[in-house]
Design a protein around this motif. Structure first.
Motif, PDB file in Angstrom:
ATOM      1  N   PRO A  77      -8.145  -2.503  -4.339  1.00 52.71           N
ATOM      2  CA  PRO A  77      -8.471  -3.841  -4.117  1.00 52.71           C
ATOM      3  C   PRO A  77      -7.473  -4.787  -3.314  1.00 52.71           C
ATOM      4  O   PRO A  77      -6.239  -4.256  -3.088  1.00 52.71           O
ATOM      5  N   ALA A  78      -8.054  -5.733  -2.401  1.00 52.41           N
ATOM      6  CA  ALA A  78      -7.087  -6.139  -1.209  1.00 52.41           C
ATOM      7  C   ALA A  78      -6.039  -6.923  -1.544  1.00 52.41           C
ATOM      8  O   ALA A  78      -4.886  -6.973  -0.784  1.00 52.41           O
ATOM      9  N   ASN A  95      -5.302   5.896   4.313  1.00 54.36           N
ATOM     10  CA  ASN A  95      -4.858   4.755   5.303  1.00 54.36           C
ATOM     11  C   ASN A  95      -5.119   3.547   4.856  1.00 54.36           C
ATOM     12  O   ASN A  95      -4.722   2.695   5.104  1.00 54.36           O
ATOM     13  N   SER A  96      -6.244   3.482   3.697  1.00 56.18           N
ATOM     14  CA  SER A  96      -6.440   2.121   3.290  1.00 56.18           C
ATOM     15  C   SER A  96      -5.326   1.400   2.332  1.00 56.18           C
ATOM     16  O   SER A  96      -5.172   0.329   2.537  1.00 56.18           O
ATOM     17  N   ILE A  97      -4.149   2.124   2.280  1.00 54.62           N
ATOM     18  CA  ILE A  97      -3.136   1.377   1.709  1.00 54.62           C
ATOM     19  C   ILE A  97      -2.334   0.549   2.833  1.00 54.62           C
ATOM     20  O   ILE A  97      -1.833  -0.538   2.473  1.00 54.62           O
ATOM     21  N   LYS A  98      -2.437   0.860   3.869  1.00 58.60           N
ATOM     22  CA  LYS A  98      -1.801   0.034   4.978  1.00 58.60           C
ATOM     23  C   LYS A  98      -2.568  -1.227   4.956  1.00 58.60           C
ATOM     24  O   LYS A  98      -1.951  -2.372   5.645  1.00 58.60           O
ATOM     25  N   GLU A  99      -3.829  -1.278   4.547  1.00 59.41           N
ATOM     26  CA  GLU A  99      -4.390  -2.624   4.869  1.00 59.41           C
ATOM     27  C   GLU A  99      -4.036  -3.450   3.590  1.00 59.41           C
ATOM     28  O   GLU A  99      -4.745  -4.595   3.327  1.00 59.41           O
ATOM     29  N   LEU A 100      -3.351  -3.136   2.631  1.00 59.14           N
ATOM     30  CA  LEU A 100      -2.877  -3.956   1.510  1.00 59.14           C
ATOM     31  C   LEU A 100      -1.996  -5.031   1.794  1.00 59.14           C
ATOM     32  O   LEU A 100      -0.594  -4.867   1.687  1.00 59.14           O
ATOM     33  N   LYS A 101      -2.423  -6.194   2.178  1.00 56.11           N
ATOM     34  CA  LYS A 101      -1.316  -7.116   2.678  1.00 56.11           C
ATOM     35  C   LYS A 101      -0.577  -7.636   1.651  1.00 56.11           C
ATOM     36  O   LYS A 101       0.483  -8.304   1.950  1.00 56.11           O
ATOM     37  N   MET A 105       5.271  -3.577  -3.796  1.00 59.76           N
ATOM     38  CA  MET A 105       5.893  -2.357  -4.319  1.00 59.76           C
ATOM     39  C   MET A 105       4.939  -1.219  -4.352  1.00 59.76           C
ATOM     40  O   MET A 105       3.952  -1.162  -4.856  1.00 59.76           O
ATOM     41  N   LEU A 106       5.545  -0.082  -3.690  1.00 57.25           N
ATOM     42  CA  LEU A 106       4.650   1.213  -3.319  1.00 57.25           C
ATOM     43  C   LEU A 106       5.593   2.242  -3.825  1.00 57.25           C
ATOM     44  O   LEU A 106       6.759   2.413  -3.186  1.00 57.25           O
ATOM     45  N   ASN A 107       5.471   2.766  -5.012  1.00 58.09           N
ATOM     46  CA  ASN A 107       6.385   3.688  -5.720  1.00 58.09           C
ATOM     47  C   ASN A 107       5.799   5.293  -5.269  1.00 58.09           C
ATOM     48  O   ASN A 107       4.853   5.550  -5.640  1.00 58.09           O
ATOM     49  N   LEU A 108       6.670   6.004  -4.513  1.00 56.91           N
ATOM     50  CA  LEU A 108       6.126   7.241  -4.063  1.00 56.91           C
ATOM     51  C   LEU A 108       6.996   8.335  -4.614  1.00 56.91           C
ATOM     52  O   LEU A 108       7.172   9.582  -4.049  1.00 56.91           O
ATOM     53  N   TRP A 119       2.461   4.948   9.532  1.00 58.58           N
ATOM     54  CA  TRP A 119       2.197   3.421   8.990  1.00 58.58           C
ATOM     55  C   TRP A 119       3.259   3.027   8.102  1.00 58.58           C
ATOM     56  O   TRP A 119       3.550   1.699   8.064  1.00 58.58           O
ATOM     57  N   LEU A 120       3.993   3.965   7.442  1.00 56.15           N
ATOM     58  CA  LEU A 120       4.869   3.655   6.400  1.00 56.15           C
ATOM     59  C   LEU A 120       6.388   3.183   7.088  1.00 56.15           C
ATOM     60  O   LEU A 120       6.758   3.885   7.768  1.00 56.15           O
ATOM     61  N   PRO A 121       6.782   2.117   6.488  1.00 53.76           N
ATOM     62  CA  PRO A 121       8.045   1.609   7.055  1.00 53.76           C
ATOM     63  C   PRO A 121       9.348   2.334   6.387  1.00 53.76           C
ATOM     64  O   PRO A 121       9.156   3.136   5.349  1.00 53.76           O
ATOM     65  N   GLU A 122      10.271   2.668   7.300  1.00 51.09           N
ATOM     66  CA  GLU A 122      11.466   3.590   6.851  1.00 51.09           C
ATOM     67  C   GLU A 122      12.277   2.909   5.688  1.00 51.09           C
ATOM     68  O   GLU A 122      12.565   1.815   5.899  1.00 51.09           O
TER      69      GLU A 122
END
Length: 122
Positions: A77-78, A95-101, A105-108, A119-122
């Motif tokens: 979902p957007a 790649n769709s994760i980068k579209e989530l404006k 919080m992205l826990n990896l 596209w993932l910031p450091e």
């Protein structure tokens, strides 16, 4: 499992579905409420979200400590704000994760990613 077994895990207002620690292996046949805001699938044996229609209003999705090995074909979902993928079997991120404006919080953690997307910031 009976057809609507999951409904007993739904909050009174219908906005939180907490299936943590259940014997869930699939969401097949689960018709998620359109106004669902939070979905907790942590600690289940879930292997795939293929064919699952996630509600457009969903803001938090917890998939940590599952057997999930792919998010291929899953429409996130957007307006998703929280996505927890820690300790899953995923080896790559869509790649769709980068579209989530709205995502903040992205826990990896504890993942076996083959590489981090550029596209993932450091």
């Amino acid at each position: 499992m009976e057809k609507d077994w999951w409904k007993k895990h739904l909050s009174e207002d219908g906005r939180v579905l907490d299936l943590r620690g259940t014997e869930l292996t699939s969401l097949e046949g689960v018709d998620l409420p359109a106004d669902l805001k939070e979905l907790y699938l942590s600690g289940t044996d879930l292997t795939s979200l293929s064919g699952v229609k996630l509600p457009a209003e969903l803001q938090a999705l917890y998939l940590d400590n599952t057997e999930l090995s792919s998010l291929e074909g899953v429409k996130l979902p957007a307006n998703l704000q929280v996505l927890c993928l820690s300790d899953t079997k995923l080896t790559s991120l869509p790649n769709s994760i980068k579209e989530l404006k709205e995502l903040f919080m992205l826990n990896l953690s504890y993942m076996k990613l083959k590489e981090l997307p550029d596209w993932l910031p450091e």
